[in-house]
Design an enzyme around this catalytic site. Structure first.
Site, PDB file in Angstrom:
ATOM      1  N   GLU A   1      -3.850  -3.982  -5.331  1.00 38.69           N
ATOM      2  CA  GLU A   1      -2.531  -3.993  -5.637  1.00 38.69           C
ATOM      3  C   GLU A   1      -1.871  -3.174  -4.369  1.00 38.69           C
ATOM      4  OE1 GLU A   1       0.098  -5.588  -6.138  1.00 38.69           O
ATOM      5  OE2 GLU A   1       0.946  -5.429  -8.029  1.00 38.69           O
ATOM      6  N   ASP A   2      -0.357  -3.521  -4.000  1.00 40.70           N
ATOM      7  CA  ASP A   2       0.053  -2.677  -3.095  1.00 40.70           C
ATOM      8  C   ASP A   2       0.788  -1.596  -3.793  1.00 40.70           C
ATOM      9  OD1 ASP A   2       1.996  -4.467  -4.125  1.00 40.70           O
ATOM     10  OD2 ASP A   2       3.168  -4.869  -2.515  1.00 40.70           O
TER      11      ASP A   2
ATOM     12  N   ASP B   1       4.498  -0.206  -9.665  1.00 42.78           N
ATOM     13  CA  ASP B   1       5.615   0.386 -10.110  1.00 42.78           C
ATOM     14  C   ASP B   1       6.029   0.497 -11.579  1.00 42.78           C
ATOM     15  OD1 ASP B   1       8.396   0.887  -9.025  1.00 42.78           O
ATOM     16  OD2 ASP B   1       9.019  -1.138  -9.282  1.00 42.78           O
TER      17      ASP B   1
ATOM     18  N   PHE C   1      12.417   3.260  -2.484  1.00 42.43           N
ATOM     19  CA  PHE C   1      11.963   1.770  -2.245  1.00 42.43           C
ATOM     20  C   PHE C   1      11.205   1.925  -0.841  1.00 42.43           C
ATOM     21  CE2 PHE C   1      12.143  -2.720  -1.019  1.00 42.43           C
ATOM     22  CZ  PHE C   1      11.858  -3.151  -2.434  1.00 42.43           C
TER      23      PHE C   1
ATOM     24  N   ARG D   1       6.891  -6.240   6.851  1.00 37.01           N
ATOM     25  CA  ARG D   1       5.517  -6.161   6.375  1.00 37.01           C
ATOM     26  C   ARG D   1       4.638  -5.726   7.414  1.00 37.01           C
ATOM     27  NH1 ARG D   1       4.905  -8.733   1.082  1.00 37.01           N
ATOM     28  NH2 ARG D   1       6.332 -10.442   0.942  1.00 37.01           N
TER      29      ARG D   1
END
Ligand code: IMP
Ligand code: MG
Length: 181
Positions: free
Chosen positions: A101-102, A105, A154, A167
């Site tokens: 996963e990136d 959160d 963010f 990206r």
């Protein structure tokens, strides 16, 4: 696309990311040493750069598959609703699955994906996330390996987007909105 002007301040350099991935890959190599049933599952789209760098550090027989789940639209707030847009191509029954996963959160995405994949009876399932924002957690979940723990900012870059942009940045940066003048 966002209309509010913003700048991106570098938070984690490309060099630091590469060094951290080298360390993580050593741990993963040790974990899966001797197995020939590892399947690395990248969660699209944010993990595509991370998974590419990670698997190239592994000296193991490894299969790669992708799953697209999303709890984000183009907004900055996460919702509890997680939708599957693209499922795995292959079977994972009896396999050692490593979910990539990136960012973790709120944790809802990873919770939902693990629930879904565990129902398919893999031999073992583990998770790795490049970034972790522990202060944002709502679901009771933690990845087995974490690249960097970050504050509630963010971020974009290294596969991670804001409204589908950025990206391609080689580093992780934080989004900072600037006032219109
Ligand atoms: P969760 O379900 O709230 O844990 O959300 C996880 C997903 O939200 C991640 O896989 C990202 O795609 C997205 N996300 C969370 N934080 C950020 C961020 O700072 N920038 C961009 N996407 C983010
Ligand atoms: Mg994601």
């Amino acid at each position: 696309m966002s209309e509010r002007p913003y700048v991106i301040d570098q938070m984690i350099s490309a060099k630091s990311i590469a060094a951290r991935i080298e360390d993580l890959s050593r741990e993963i190599q040790a974990e899966y040493d001797g197995t020939d049933k590892l399947i690395v599952v990248g969660l699209l789209r944010g993990s595509f750069v991370f998974i590419a760098d990670l698997v190239r550090e592994l000296d193991l027989p490894v299969e790669v598959d992708f799953l697209e789940a999303s709890s984000y639209g183009n907004a900055m707030e996460s919702s509890r609703e997680v939708r599957i847009f693209k499922d795995l191509r292959g079977e994972i029954e009896g396999r050692d699955v490593l979910v990539v996963e990136d960012i973790v959160d709120t944790g809802h995405t990873l919770t939902h994906v693990l629930h879904l994949l565990k129902a398919r009876n893999p031999a073992k399932i583990k998770t790795i996330a490049l970034l972790d924002k522990p202060s944002r957690r709502e679901a009771d979940i933690a990845a087995d390996w974490i690249g960097f723990s970050i504050p509630d900012e963010f971020v974009v870059g290294y596969g991670i987007d804001y409204a589908q942009r950025n990206r391609n940045l080689p580093f992780i940066g934080k989004v900072r909105f600037v006032e219109d003048s």
